[in-house]
Design a protein around this motif. Sequence first.
Motif, PDB file in Angstrom:
ATOM      1  N   ASP A  33       0.892  -1.162   0.000  1.00  0.00           N
ATOM      2  CA  ASP A  33       0.000   0.000   0.000  1.00  0.00           C
ATOM      3  C   ASP A  33       0.928   1.209   0.000  1.00  0.00           C
ATOM      4  O   ASP A  33       1.536   1.525   1.016  1.00  0.00           O
ATOM      5  N   ILE A  34       1.083   1.837  -1.163  1.00  0.00           N
ATOM      6  CA  ILE A  34       1.999   2.964  -1.304  1.00  0.00           C
ATOM      7  C   ILE A  34       1.201   4.184  -1.744  1.00  0.00           C
ATOM      8  O   ILE A  34       0.499   4.131  -2.748  1.00  0.00           O
ATOM      9  N   VAL A  35       1.322   5.259  -0.976  1.00  0.00           N
ATOM     10  CA  VAL A  35       0.611   6.497  -1.280  1.00  0.00           C
ATOM     11  C   VAL A  35       1.577   7.657  -1.048  1.00  0.00           C
ATOM     12  O   VAL A  35       2.389   7.627  -0.128  1.00  0.00           O
ATOM     13  N   ALA A  36       1.462   8.680  -1.878  1.00  0.00           N
ATOM     14  CA  ALA A  36       2.284   9.885  -1.722  1.00  0.00           C
ATOM     15  C   ALA A  36       1.461  11.008  -1.108  1.00  0.00           C
ATOM     16  O   ALA A  36       0.274  11.156  -1.408  1.00  0.00           O
ATOM     17  N   TYR A  37       2.120  11.761  -0.249  1.00  0.00           N
ATOM     18  CA  TYR A  37       1.503  12.919   0.399  1.00  0.00           C
ATOM     19  C   TYR A  37       2.509  14.069   0.412  1.00  0.00           C
ATOM     20  O   TYR A  37       3.721  13.833   0.376  1.00  0.00           O
ATOM     21  N   PRO A  38       2.015  15.281   0.528  1.00  0.00           N
ATOM     22  CA  PRO A  38       2.932  16.416   0.698  1.00  0.00           C
ATOM     23  C   PRO A  38       3.689  16.279   2.021  1.00  0.00           C
ATOM     24  O   PRO A  38       3.141  15.796   3.017  1.00  0.00           O
ATOM     25  N   VAL A  39       4.927  16.692   2.032  1.00  0.00           N
ATOM     26  CA  VAL A  39       5.769  16.536   3.211  1.00  0.00           C
ATOM     27  C   VAL A  39       5.203  17.282   4.424  1.00  0.00           C
ATOM     28  O   VAL A  39       5.432  16.871   5.566  1.00  0.00           O
ATOM     29  N   ASN A  40       4.425  18.321   4.205  1.00  0.00           N
ATOM     30  CA  ASN A  40       3.859  19.044   5.345  1.00  0.00           C
ATOM     31  C   ASN A  40       2.774  18.248   6.062  1.00  0.00           C
ATOM     32  O   ASN A  40       2.287  18.671   7.100  1.00  0.00           O
ATOM     33  N   GLU A  41       2.402  17.078   5.520  1.00  0.00           N
ATOM     34  CA  GLU A  41       1.431  16.202   6.179  1.00  0.00           C
ATOM     35  C   GLU A  41       2.104  15.023   6.885  1.00  0.00           C
ATOM     36  O   GLU A  41       1.421  14.129   7.388  1.00  0.00           O
ATOM     37  N   LEU A  42       3.416  15.012   6.922  1.00  0.00           N
ATOM     38  CA  LEU A  42       4.166  13.890   7.486  1.00  0.00           C
ATOM     39  C   LEU A  42       3.673  13.492   8.872  1.00  0.00           C
ATOM     40  O   LEU A  42       3.403  12.330   9.133  1.00  0.00           O
ATOM     41  N   ASP A  43       3.527  14.457   9.748  1.00  0.00           N
ATOM     42  CA  ASP A  43       3.147  14.139  11.132  1.00  0.00           C
ATOM     43  C   ASP A  43       1.727  13.597  11.249  1.00  0.00           C
ATOM     44  O   ASP A  43       1.398  12.932  12.229  1.00  0.00           O
ATOM     45  N   ARG A  44       0.883  13.815  10.259  1.00  0.00           N
ATOM     46  CA  ARG A  44      -0.510  13.351  10.311  1.00  0.00           C
ATOM     47  C   ARG A  44      -0.754  12.067   9.525  1.00  0.00           C
ATOM     48  O   ARG A  44      -1.870  11.547   9.532  1.00  0.00           O
ATOM     49  N   ARG A  45       0.257  11.555   8.832  1.00  0.00           N
ATOM     50  CA  ARG A  45       0.057  10.422   7.922  1.00  0.00           C
ATOM     51  C   ARG A  45       0.900   9.199   8.271  1.00  0.00           C
ATOM     52  O   ARG A  45       1.179   8.384   7.399  1.00  0.00           O
ATOM     53  N   LEU A  46       1.264   9.031   9.533  1.00  0.00           N
ATOM     54  CA  LEU A  46       2.145   7.933   9.913  1.00  0.00           C
ATOM     55  C   LEU A  46       1.457   6.783  10.633  1.00  0.00           C
ATOM     56  O   LEU A  46       2.090   5.753  10.873  1.00  0.00           O
ATOM     57  N   ASP A  47       0.194   6.905  10.955  1.00  0.00           N
ATOM     58  CA  ASP A  47      -0.508   5.820  11.644  1.00  0.00           C
ATOM     59  C   ASP A  47      -0.552   4.570  10.774  1.00  0.00           C
ATOM     60  O   ASP A  47      -0.987   4.611   9.622  1.00  0.00           O
ATOM     61  N   GLY A  48      -0.090   3.458  11.304  1.00  0.00           N
ATOM     62  CA  GLY A  48      -0.130   2.186  10.598  1.00  0.00           C
ATOM     63  C   GLY A  48       0.866   2.055   9.461  1.00  0.00           C
ATOM     64  O   GLY A  48       0.772   1.138   8.656  1.00  0.00           O
ATOM     65  N   VAL A  49       1.841   2.948   9.408  1.00  0.00           N
ATOM     66  CA  VAL A  49       2.826   2.950   8.329  1.00  0.00           C
ATOM     67  C   VAL A  49       4.037   2.112   8.727  1.00  0.00           C
ATOM     68  O   VAL A  49       4.523   2.194   9.848  1.00  0.00           O
ATOM     69  N   ASP A  50       4.531   1.295   7.778  1.00  0.00           N
ATOM     70  CA  ASP A  50       5.733   0.498   8.022  1.00  0.00           C
ATOM     71  C   ASP A  50       7.005   1.272   7.723  1.00  0.00           C
ATOM     72  O   ASP A  50       8.023   1.085   8.390  1.00  0.00           O
ATOM     73  N   VAL A  51       6.951   2.115   6.702  1.00  0.00           N
ATOM     74  CA  VAL A  51       8.140   2.898   6.335  1.00  0.00           C
ATOM     75  C   VAL A  51       7.707   4.202   5.660  1.00  0.00           C
ATOM     76  O   VAL A  51       6.745   4.227   4.907  1.00  0.00           O
ATOM     77  N   ALA A  52       8.420   5.265   5.981  1.00  0.00           N
ATOM     78  CA  ALA A  52       8.188   6.570   5.361  1.00  0.00           C
ATOM     79  C   ALA A  52       9.407   6.914   4.512  1.00  0.00           C
ATOM     80  O   ALA A  52      10.549   6.734   4.943  1.00  0.00           O
ATOM     81  N   LEU A  53       9.154   7.402   3.308  1.00  0.00           N
ATOM     82  CA  LEU A  53      10.218   7.784   2.385  1.00  0.00           C
ATOM     83  C   LEU A  53      10.073   9.249   2.012  1.00  0.00           C
ATOM     84  O   LEU A  53       8.963   9.778   2.001  1.00  0.00           O
ATOM     85  N   LEU A  54      11.189   9.869   1.673  1.00  0.00           N
ATOM     86  CA  LEU A  54      11.170  11.247   1.187  1.00  0.00           C
ATOM     87  C   LEU A  54      11.520  11.259  -0.288  1.00  0.00           C
ATOM     88  O   LEU A  54      12.446  10.569  -0.716  1.00  0.00           O
ATOM     89  N   GLY A  55      10.801  12.064  -1.045  1.00  0.00           N
ATOM     90  CA  GLY A  55      11.157  12.290  -2.435  1.00  0.00           C
ATOM     91  C   GLY A  55      12.416  13.136  -2.485  1.00  0.00           C
ATOM     92  O   GLY A  55      12.706  13.897  -1.552  1.00  0.00           O
ATOM     93  N   PRO A  56      13.188  13.021  -3.565  1.00  0.00           N
ATOM     94  CA  PRO A  56      14.453  13.755  -3.644  1.00  0.00           C
ATOM     95  C   PRO A  56      14.295  15.271  -3.556  1.00  0.00           C
ATOM     96  O   PRO A  56      15.166  15.961  -3.058  1.00  0.00           O
ATOM     97  N   GLN A  57      13.164  15.789  -4.006  1.00  0.00           N
ATOM     98  CA  GLN A  57      12.976  17.242  -3.998  1.00  0.00           C
ATOM     99  C   GLN A  57      12.803  17.805  -2.589  1.00  0.00           C
ATOM    100  O   GLN A  57      12.897  19.016  -2.397  1.00  0.00           O
ATOM    101  N   VAL A  58      12.556  16.953  -1.599  1.00  0.00           N
ATOM    102  CA  VAL A  58      12.444  17.431  -0.213  1.00  0.00           C
ATOM    103  C   VAL A  58      13.518  16.795   0.676  1.00  0.00           C
ATOM    104  O   VAL A  58      13.388  16.744   1.892  1.00  0.00           O
TER     105      VAL A  58
END
Length: 75
Positions: A33-58
């Motif tokens: 289950d892979i979904v992209a979000y804006p980096v400013n939502e990082l703190d609100r989008r981590l529930d139930g996540v196995d791994v968080a990745l950053l795009g190169p532009q951020v």
Amino acid sequence: MLTVRLFCAAGMSTSLLVNKMIEEANKEGKEVDIVAYPVNELDRRLDGVDVALLGPQVGYMKKKAQKIAGDAGVP
């Protein structure tokens, strides 16, 4: 199922990356289950996540992102 969140600057290229990641996982028979979000939502989008990745532009936000994700127990 592996739950991945990709955080970016919400550009069009990130959706292409997500599609390629899903395609490759499917080729290997992995359920993801892979979904992209804006980096400013990082703190609100981590529930139930196995791994968080950053795009190169951020990438400049790596240390801050590691702190936020680490505090949530997400690598």
